[in-house]
Design a protein around this motif. Structure first.
Motif, PDB file in Angstrom:
ATOM      1  N   LEU A   1      35.271  45.045 -11.789  1.00  0.00           N
ATOM      2  CA  LEU A   1      35.673  45.273 -13.182  1.00  0.00           C
ATOM      3  C   LEU A   1      34.534  45.027 -14.159  1.00  0.00           C
TER       4      LEU A   1
ATOM      5  N   GLN B   1      51.863  41.569 -11.686  1.00  0.00           N
ATOM      6  CA  GLN B   1      50.862  42.485 -12.239  1.00  0.00           C
ATOM      7  C   GLN B   1      51.321  43.073 -13.575  1.00  0.00           C
TER       8      GLN B   1
ATOM      9  N   ASP C   1      49.271  42.282 -18.734  1.00  0.00           N
ATOM     10  CA  ASP C   1      48.615  43.069 -19.788  1.00  0.00           C
ATOM     11  C   ASP C   1      48.293  42.262 -21.043  1.00  0.00           C
TER      12      ASP C   1
ATOM     13  N   ALA D   1      45.268  40.134 -20.309  1.00  0.00           N
ATOM     14  CA  ALA D   1      44.055  40.933 -20.168  1.00  0.00           C
ATOM     15  C   ALA D   1      43.577  41.435 -21.524  1.00  0.00           C
ATOM     16  N   GLU D   2      44.515  41.870 -22.351  1.00  0.00           N
ATOM     17  CA  GLU D   2      44.157  42.373 -23.676  1.00  0.00           C
ATOM     18  C   GLU D   2      43.503  41.273 -24.505  1.00  0.00           C
TER      19      GLU D   2
ATOM     20  N   GLY E   1      40.037  40.913 -23.523  1.00  0.00           N
ATOM     21  CA  GLY E   1      39.223  42.117 -23.656  1.00  0.00           C
ATOM     22  C   GLY E   1      38.932  42.803 -22.350  1.00  0.00           C
ATOM     23  N   ILE E   2      39.865  42.727 -21.403  1.00  0.00           N
ATOM     24  CA  ILE E   2      39.687  43.302 -20.071  1.00  0.00           C
ATOM     25  C   ILE E   2      40.721  44.400 -19.850  1.00  0.00           C
ATOM     26  N   GLU E   3      40.309  45.503 -19.273  1.00  0.00           N
ATOM     27  CA  GLU E   3      41.235  46.562 -18.868  1.00  0.00           C
ATOM     28  C   GLU E   3      41.423  46.490 -17.361  1.00  0.00           C
ATOM     29  N   LEU E   4      42.625  46.128 -16.953  1.00  0.00           N
ATOM     30  CA  LEU E   4      42.921  46.003 -15.534  1.00  0.00           C
ATOM     31  C   LEU E   4      43.218  47.362 -14.924  1.00  0.00           C
ATOM     32  N   ARG E   5      43.008  47.467 -13.609  1.00  0.00           N
ATOM     33  CA  ARG E   5      43.265  48.725 -12.899  1.00  0.00           C
ATOM     34  C   ARG E   5      44.687  48.802 -12.348  1.00  0.00           C
ATOM     35  N   GLY E   6      45.323  47.645 -12.210  1.00  0.00           N
ATOM     36  CA  GLY E   6      46.703  47.639 -11.738  1.00  0.00           C
ATOM     37  C   GLY E   6      46.890  47.199 -10.303  1.00  0.00           C
TER      38      GLY E   6
ATOM     39  N   GLU F   1      45.082  44.387  -9.024  1.00  0.00           N
ATOM     40  CA  GLU F   1      44.377  43.114  -8.897  1.00  0.00           C
ATOM     41  C   GLU F   1      45.167  42.082  -8.083  1.00  0.00           C
TER      42      GLU F   1
END
Length: 219
Positions: free
Chosen positions: A33, A70, A74, A77-78, A81-86, A88
Motif C-alpha cells: 500500500l 474489513q 473505512d 483508513a480515511e 489518509g489510507i485507501e484500502l484495497r479490501g 487486508e
C-alpha cells in the motif's frame, strides 16, 4: 517449582509469544500500500489500548464476526489518509503466515511437567479457535482464556481477573509473557510479574530469572 516460591502459575500470550507475530504480515501489506507499518497497524488492528468501536477490537470481544471487520475499517483508513484495497484482513489471517515458536511451547510442557500451573491468555476470535487448536495442544494449559469467550480483551481489566480466577491463583502468583507492553501494564497493576517478549530466547532467560534457580526447567 521449589517449595516456598509463590509464583505458582505462568501465563503465555499466543500471537507474538507462542507463534510468530502478525506484524510480519502487516509489514508486507503496508509495503504493497506504500504506507508505514505502524500506521497500518493502527488502522487494521486498532489504536494502542482498547476502543469500544474499532472492528478488530469488537471481533476480539465476540461482538462482531471476523467477516465484518474489513467493512468497518473505512473510517479508520480515511482518518489515516489510507485507501484500502479490501483484502487486508484476509491477508493478515491467511493460513500459513505464521510459525510456532517451538522453544516457548517446550517451556510450557516443561513447566507443566514440573507442577507449575500454565495458562494461555489471548485476544482472539471465535472463528480462529479451530486453527489455534490445530496448531497448539490446549491440554498443555490448566486454563485457556480467550477474549471472545470472556467478552473483554487485553488490556481491559476484566480479562486479567478472569485469568486468575480460571487458574485458581492469586494475582501475585502469576508470571505473564506478552509481546505488547500495553497488555502487561494492567497485569503489573494487579500484582502479576511480567516479561516483555521481543526475542523468545531472551524472554525465556528472563523467565528463568523470575522463577529462580530452583524453578528452572530445560528448554
Amino acid at each position: 517449582m521449589v517449595d516456598g516460591d509463590r509464583r505458582r502459575a505462568v501465563v503465555f500470550d499466543f500471537g507474538g509469544v507462542l507463534i510468530t507475530t502478525i506484524a510480519n504480515q502487516i509489514g508486507n501489506v503496508a509495503a504493497d500500500l506504500g504506507v508505514q507499518p505502524d500506521v497500518l497497524h493502527r488502522v487494521l488492528l486498532g489504536p494502542r489500548g482498547s476502543t469500544p468501536d474499532h472492528p478488530w477490537h469488537r471481533a476480539e470481544r465476540g461482538d462482531l464476526a471476523v467477516a465484518s471487520i474489513q467493512a468497518g475499517l473505512d473510517p479508520w483508513a480515511e482518518q489515516a489518509g489510507i485507501e484500502l484495497r479490501g483484502d487486508e484482513i484476509d491477508r493478515l489471517l491467511a493460513p500459513g503466515e505464521y510459525t510456532i515458536v517451538e522453544p516457548m511451547v517446550r517451556r510450557v510442557e516443561a513447566l507443566r511437567s514440573a507442577g507449575v500451573r500454565t495458562g494461555l491468555l489471548t485476544n482472539t476470535f471465535a472463528e480462529f479457535r479451530t486453527t489455534m487448536q490445530r496448531d497448539l495442544d490446549f491440554s498443555l494449559f490448566d486454563a485457556v482464556i480467550e477474549s471472545f469467550a470472556v467478552g473483554a480483551r487485553k488490556p481491559e481489566p476484566a480479562i486479567y481477573a478472569a485469568t486468575a480466577a480460571a487458574l485458581g491463583v492469586a494475582h501475585s502468583d502469576i508470571v505473564y509473557l506478552d509481546d505488547f507492553d500495553q497488555n502487561l501494564e494492567p497485569a503489573l497493576t494487579l500484582g502479576w510479574t511480567t516479561v516483555l517478549v521481543t526475542d523468545p530466547n531472551d524472554a525465556l532467560a528472563e523467565l528463568d530469572e523470575v522463577l529462580g534457580r530452583g524453578a528452572r526447567t530445560a528448554t
